[in-house]
Design a protein around this motif. Structure first.
Motif, PDB file in Angstrom:
ATOM      1  N   SER A  27      11.980  -0.312   8.581  1.00  0.00           N
ATOM      2  CA  SER A  27      12.172  -1.297   7.527  1.00  0.00           C
ATOM      3  C   SER A  27      11.168  -1.086   6.417  1.00  0.00           C
ATOM      4  CB  SER A  27      12.114  -2.715   8.096  1.00  0.00           C
ATOM      5  OG  SER A  27      10.817  -3.229   7.947  1.00  0.00           O
ATOM      6  N   LEU A  28      11.591  -1.469   5.234  1.00  0.00           N
ATOM      7  CA  LEU A  28      10.779  -1.223   4.041  1.00  0.00           C
ATOM      8  C   LEU A  28      10.802  -2.494   3.217  1.00  0.00           C
ATOM      9  CD1 LEU A  28       9.407   1.288   2.596  1.00  0.00           C
ATOM     10  CD2 LEU A  28      11.476   1.386   1.222  1.00  0.00           C
ATOM     11  N   ARG A  29       9.615  -2.867   2.733  1.00  0.00           N
ATOM     12  CA  ARG A  29       9.540  -4.064   1.916  1.00  0.00           C
ATOM     13  C   ARG A  29       9.609  -3.682   0.442  1.00  0.00           C
ATOM     14  NH1 ARG A  29       4.732  -5.540   2.336  1.00  0.00           N
ATOM     15  NH2 ARG A  29       4.069  -4.056   3.914  1.00  0.00           N
ATOM     16  N   GLU A  30       9.970  -4.647  -0.365  1.00  0.00           N
ATOM     17  CA  GLU A  30      10.005  -4.447  -1.813  1.00  0.00           C
ATOM     18  C   GLU A  30       8.629  -3.983  -2.283  1.00  0.00           C
ATOM     19  OE1 GLU A  30      12.806  -6.652  -3.713  1.00  0.00           O
ATOM     20  OE2 GLU A  30      12.574  -4.891  -4.993  1.00  0.00           O
ATOM     21  N   GLY A  31       8.600  -2.842  -2.988  1.00  0.00           N
ATOM     22  CA  GLY A  31       7.340  -2.354  -3.545  1.00  0.00           C
ATOM     23  C   GLY A  31       6.464  -1.567  -2.580  1.00  0.00           C
ATOM     24  N   GLU A  32       6.895  -1.476  -1.315  1.00  0.00           N
ATOM     25  CA  GLU A  32       6.068  -0.794  -0.328  1.00  0.00           C
ATOM     26  C   GLU A  32       6.188   0.731  -0.461  1.00  0.00           C
ATOM     27  OE1 GLU A  32       5.311  -1.020   4.514  1.00  0.00           O
ATOM     28  OE2 GLU A  32       7.284  -1.489   3.686  1.00  0.00           O
ATOM     29  N   VAL A  33       5.127   1.428  -0.084  1.00  0.00           N
ATOM     30  CA  VAL A  33       5.163   2.888  -0.054  1.00  0.00           C
ATOM     31  C   VAL A  33       4.953   3.332   1.383  1.00  0.00           C
ATOM     32  CG1 VAL A  33       4.157   5.019  -0.910  1.00  0.00           C
ATOM     33  CG2 VAL A  33       4.181   2.979  -2.371  1.00  0.00           C
ATOM     34  N   ALA A  34       5.963   3.974   1.944  1.00  0.00           N
ATOM     35  CA  ALA A  34       5.878   4.402   3.338  1.00  0.00           C
ATOM     36  C   ALA A  34       5.991   5.911   3.418  1.00  0.00           C
ATOM     37  CB  ALA A  34       6.994   3.750   4.154  1.00  0.00           C
ATOM     38  N   GLY A  35       5.329   6.485   4.414  1.00  0.00           N
ATOM     39  CA  GLY A  35       5.423   7.922   4.645  1.00  0.00           C
ATOM     40  C   GLY A  35       6.109   8.188   5.964  1.00  0.00           C
ATOM     41  N   ILE A  36       6.867   9.287   6.019  1.00  0.00           N
ATOM     42  CA  ILE A  36       7.457   9.702   7.288  1.00  0.00           C
ATOM     43  C   ILE A  36       6.939  11.093   7.591  1.00  0.00           C
ATOM     44  CG2 ILE A  36       9.572  10.237   8.535  1.00  0.00           C
ATOM     45  CD1 ILE A  36      11.042   8.209   6.935  1.00  0.00           C
ATOM     46  N   GLN A 197       3.990   5.072 -10.231  1.00  0.00           N
ATOM     47  CA  GLN A 197       5.240   4.364  -9.936  1.00  0.00           C
ATOM     48  C   GLN A 197       5.017   3.219  -8.952  1.00  0.00           C
ATOM     49  OE1 GLN A 197       8.364   5.345 -11.341  1.00  0.00           O
ATOM     50  NE2 GLN A 197       6.893   6.437 -12.608  1.00  0.00           N
ATOM     51  N   VAL A 198       3.873   3.241  -8.275  1.00  0.00           N
ATOM     52  CA  VAL A 198       3.609   2.203  -7.280  1.00  0.00           C
ATOM     53  C   VAL A 198       3.644   0.845  -7.972  1.00  0.00           C
ATOM     54  CG1 VAL A 198       1.903   1.273  -5.680  1.00  0.00           C
ATOM     55  CG2 VAL A 198       2.234   3.748  -5.861  1.00  0.00           C
ATOM     56  N   GLY A 199       4.317  -0.085  -7.338  1.00  0.00           N
ATOM     57  CA  GLY A 199       4.419  -1.412  -7.930  1.00  0.00           C
ATOM     58  C   GLY A 199       5.723  -1.582  -8.676  1.00  0.00           C
ATOM     59  N   GLN A 200       6.284  -0.462  -9.161  1.00  0.00           N
ATOM     60  CA  GLN A 200       7.563  -0.567  -9.865  1.00  0.00           C
ATOM     61  C   GLN A 200       8.740  -0.397  -8.912  1.00  0.00           C
ATOM     62  OE1 GLN A 200       7.802   1.666 -13.613  1.00  0.00           O
ATOM     63  NE2 GLN A 200       5.666   2.195 -13.303  1.00  0.00           N
ATOM     64  N   ARG A 201       8.494   0.310  -7.819  1.00  0.00           N
ATOM     65  CA  ARG A 201       9.602   0.551  -6.883  1.00  0.00           C
ATOM     66  C   ARG A 201       9.039   0.815  -5.493  1.00  0.00           C
ATOM     67  NH1 ARG A 201      11.889   2.720 -10.615  1.00  0.00           N
ATOM     68  NH2 ARG A 201      10.372   3.477 -12.114  1.00  0.00           N
ATOM     69  N   SER A 202       9.913   0.695  -4.498  1.00  0.00           N
ATOM     70  CA  SER A 202       9.528   1.088  -3.151  1.00  0.00           C
ATOM     71  C   SER A 202       9.715   2.583  -3.017  1.00  0.00           C
ATOM     72  CB  SER A 202      10.407   0.399  -2.111  1.00  0.00           C
ATOM     73  OG  SER A 202      10.538  -0.962  -2.387  1.00  0.00           O
ATOM     74  N   MET A 203       8.888   3.201  -2.162  1.00  0.00           N
ATOM     75  CA  MET A 203       9.042   4.641  -1.970  1.00  0.00           C
ATOM     76  C   MET A 203       8.956   4.999  -0.498  1.00  0.00           C
ATOM     77  SD  MET A 203       6.992   6.417  -5.114  1.00  0.00           S
ATOM     78  CE  MET A 203       5.934   5.106  -5.673  1.00  0.00           C
ATOM     79  N   VAL A 204       9.739   6.009  -0.128  1.00  0.00           N
ATOM     80  CA  VAL A 204       9.628   6.594   1.203  1.00  0.00           C
ATOM     81  C   VAL A 204       9.418   8.084   0.987  1.00  0.00           C
ATOM     82  CG1 VAL A 204      10.701   6.906   3.449  1.00  0.00           C
ATOM     83  CG2 VAL A 204      11.307   4.918   2.063  1.00  0.00           C
ATOM     84  N   VAL A 205       8.322   8.606   1.521  1.00  0.00           N
ATOM     85  CA  VAL A 205       7.999  10.004   1.277  1.00  0.00           C
ATOM     86  C   VAL A 205       7.907  10.755   2.598  1.00  0.00           C
ATOM     87  CG1 VAL A 205       6.406  11.589   0.138  1.00  0.00           C
ATOM     88  CG2 VAL A 205       6.601   9.236  -0.674  1.00  0.00           C
ATOM     89  N   VAL A 206       8.703  11.830   2.700  1.00  0.00           N
ATOM     90  CA  VAL A 206       8.561  12.735   3.836  1.00  0.00           C
ATOM     91  C   VAL A 206       7.602  13.826   3.407  1.00  0.00           C
ATOM     92  CG1 VAL A 206       9.706  14.560   5.143  1.00  0.00           C
ATOM     93  CG2 VAL A 206      10.821  12.343   4.848  1.00  0.00           C
TER      94      VAL A 206
END
Ligand SMILES: Nc1ncnc2c1ncn2[C@@H]1O[C@H](COP(=O)(O)OP(=O)(O)OP(=O)(O)O)[C@@H](O)[C@H]1O
Ligand SMILES: [Mg+2]
Lengths: 255, 322
Positions: A27-36, A197-206
């Motif tokens: 799960s990903l929250r609005e504005g969150e930056v997650a790494g995989i 871009q942080v704060g403007q959108r959520s991101m998921v980065v592999v």
């Protein structure tokens, strides 16, 4: 805590008897930056493919903005602001850098544009678009703007693809190994743009090199053989014994 | 203003040369070049812009020709309306066929189109023989009435009409290149997935391109119909299925002038070589092999950079490059 924007429920993909993605709950929250992270073949790209609609899953669901989009076509998800890049930089070889960017920008301005709009819109109208100019500069592609993409280096193509993704102004930006094949200087450049871009959108980065993600992502998900084996704050994740055992590169690089 | 002027100059100069050649070249030769270039333009767009290779173009040619023939044989006498009828039938035919065909990719697409040409041939020759008169074809030369200004029933009127149609077709495809749609077509050619993942409806883009191109092919068929005043199943013959593809490659795939140059070369060889030795197709084949070995750029693709250096031509717009 901000609202949840994306969630997968028991997402599963099999290729024959091989399970590439195994009941992944993410799960990903609005504005969150997650790494995989995860070793080769862990299922990171396949997971992206399921979330973005490249493959249909065998089991499970994808919920985006409260909607079940499990079986929605990719275009529909893009229209809702779910945008990805590809592990092998995916751009349009037969078009110039500028035209590639124009296609990204146009799609954002006229989301799901019908063919009549496409047929009547001159390309050059978007050549001076301020957003297009801005990404050209930020990704240092100005001198390449009229070159055919087929003549670009791998690094330039990758920067172009990320530039296109940013022009799409997504709510969730999913980047599959955005730094692979880039020089140190290019990595800095791309990371700078991503940080902005942080704060403007959520991101998921592999990303393979976890060191690049430290200090950038708030949360790390470790995949191994299609399953999530650890999840949490990056530093904690990397201390996890199971992670150290199954993904020695994570341990090695974070040390 | 000056940009628009230069834009038109890019079309009107080559076609102007062709117009002047009207007083030098034999009329039938010029008419054939004009019609064949329109026919090839359709194929050039499919192959060079969308990445569809079709070995079934005669099917669409025949769809237009028979639309025209049915109208002029059974219903009316005005050749202009006949051409409109051909356009309409080509549009309808390719719109329906396209719904299925554009889902296929490259090799299957080529073969399925070939099969379509065979089917259309069979339909026109046998199944619909009561209305198509089978191999005898439909003759309507005497039924057509004269048209004002340019009399389509007379070759010296028709040649100008064909010239105007060709100029219009060129302007259409050149304008298309300047649109976002034109960029989308080239994009689908090399990377369909990315088109989808930018949010575009790739199927609609391909279908529209397909219908546009094959309606153009049908227009060529209509022009043939009116020019000869006669249409027979030969129009759909699979024996001629590779022609537009060959001429596209001869001229230079994906270039704006390729189809015109290719048609000139092809019809020229047919008329000149066949006057000297029997087997002109052998020489077309030979030329094709040479072109493929020389880097697949075609006659125009090779000439253009050379001419550009010579005369320091400036392109009116950063045209889409193949
Ligand atoms: N279309 C497919 N058909 C069959 N097997 C596939 C397909 N796509 C992926 N796989 C397999 O699924 C597994 C997971 O692949 P995936 O590409 O998701 O891994 P990854 O974590 O992205 O690895 P990498 O770090 O190498 O990119 C691999 O063993 C791969 O061979
Ligand atoms: Mg991968």
């Amino acid at each position: 805590m901000s609202a949840e924007i994306l969630r997968t429920v028991d997402l599963t993909k099999r290729f024959g008897s091989f399970v590439a993605v195994d009941h992944v709950n993410f799960s990903l929250r609005e504005g969150e930056v997650a790494g995989i992270v995860g070793p080769n073949g862990a299922g990171k790209t396949t997971f992206f493919n399921l979330v973005t609609g490249y493959h249909p899953p065998d089991e499970g669901r994808v919920v985006y903005l409260g909607q079940d989009v499990t079986h929605a076509p990719p275009q529909h998800r893009v229209g809702l602001g779910l945008v990805r890049t590809f592990q092998l930089a995916s751009t349009f070889d037969a078009l110039s850098v500028l035209d590639n960017l124009v296609l990204a920008r146009f799609s954002r301005l006229h989301s799901g544009a019908n063919v009549r709009v496409l047929l009547t819109a001159p390309r050059r109208r978007y050549y001076d678009d301020p957003r297009v100019q801005e990404v050209l500069e930020r990704f240092q592609l100005v001198s390449q703007r009229d070159r055919l993409v087929r003549h670009l280096s791998l690094g330039e193509k990758r920067r172009l693809e990320i530039a296109m993704a940013i022009l799409s102004e997504p709510r969730v930006l999913m980047l599959d190994e955005p730094l692979a094949g880039l020089s140190e200087a290019e990595i800095h450049q791309v990371m700078d743009v991503l940080r902005s871009q942080v704060g403007q959108r959520s991101m998921v980065v592999v990303e393979h090199k976890v060191s690049h993600l430290l200090g950038f992502v708030e949360r790390l998900v470790v995949l191994h053989e299609g399953r999530v084996i650890a999840e949490g704050r990056p530093e904690e994740c990397l201390q996890d014994p199971e992670v150290r055992r199954s993904y020695w590169r994570v341990g090695a690089e974070s040390a | 203003m000056s940009r628009r002027l230069r834009w038109w100059a890019g079309i009107l100069i080559p076609f102007g040369v062709l117009a002047v050649a009207r007083w030098v070249l034999p009329l039938p030769f010029l008419v054939e070049v004009l019609i064949f270039s329109v026919y090839t333009m359709a194929c050039n767009f499919l192959l060079g812009r969308v990445g569809f290779i079709s070995f079934g173009q005669p099917a669409y040619l025949a769809a237009g020709a028979y639309g025209t023939a049915f109208y002029l044989y059974y219903f009316g006498r005005d050749p202009l309306l006949g051409i409109l009828a051909g356009l309409a039938s080509g549009l309808l035919f390719s719109a329906v066929v396209g719904l299925v065909f554009v889902r296929l990719r490259s090799d299957y697409f080529a073969l399925v189109n070939l099969a379509l040409a065979v089917i259309v041939y069979h339909l026109m020759q046998k199944v619909l023989a009561p209305i198509t008169k089978g191999d005898n074809g439909l003759w309507f030369l005497d039924r057509m009435t004269s048209t004002p200004v340019l009399d389509l029933t007379r070759p010296d009127g028709f040649v100008w009409f064909a010239w105007l149609v060709a100029v219009a077709v060129w302007a259409l495809y050149k304008a298309l290149d300047d649109t976002v749609f034109g960029a989308c077509c080239l994009a689908t050619k090399t990377n369909e997935d990315k088109v989808k993942f930018l949010g575009y409806h790739d199927f609609k883009i391909r279908w529209t391109a397909f219908v546009l191109a094959n309606t153009t092919a049908a227009l060529a068929g209509s022009l043939y119909g009116v020019y000869f005043g006669f249409v027979s199943p030969e129009m759909a013959s699979a024996a001629r299925a590779a022609d537009p593809v060959v001429v596209t490659i001869l001229g230079g795939t994906g270039t704006l002038y390729g189809p015109l140059v290719g048609a000139l070369a092809y019809v020229g060889m047919k008329d000149l070589v066949s006057g000297v030795v029997g087997n002109w197709e052998f020489f077309v084949g030979l030329l094709l092999v040479v072109i493929m070995l020389a880097g697949e750029r075609g006659i125009w693709g090779t000439l253009e950079p050379w001419l550009r250096r010579r005369w320091a031509w400036r392109r009116p717009a950063p045209a889409l490059q193949e």
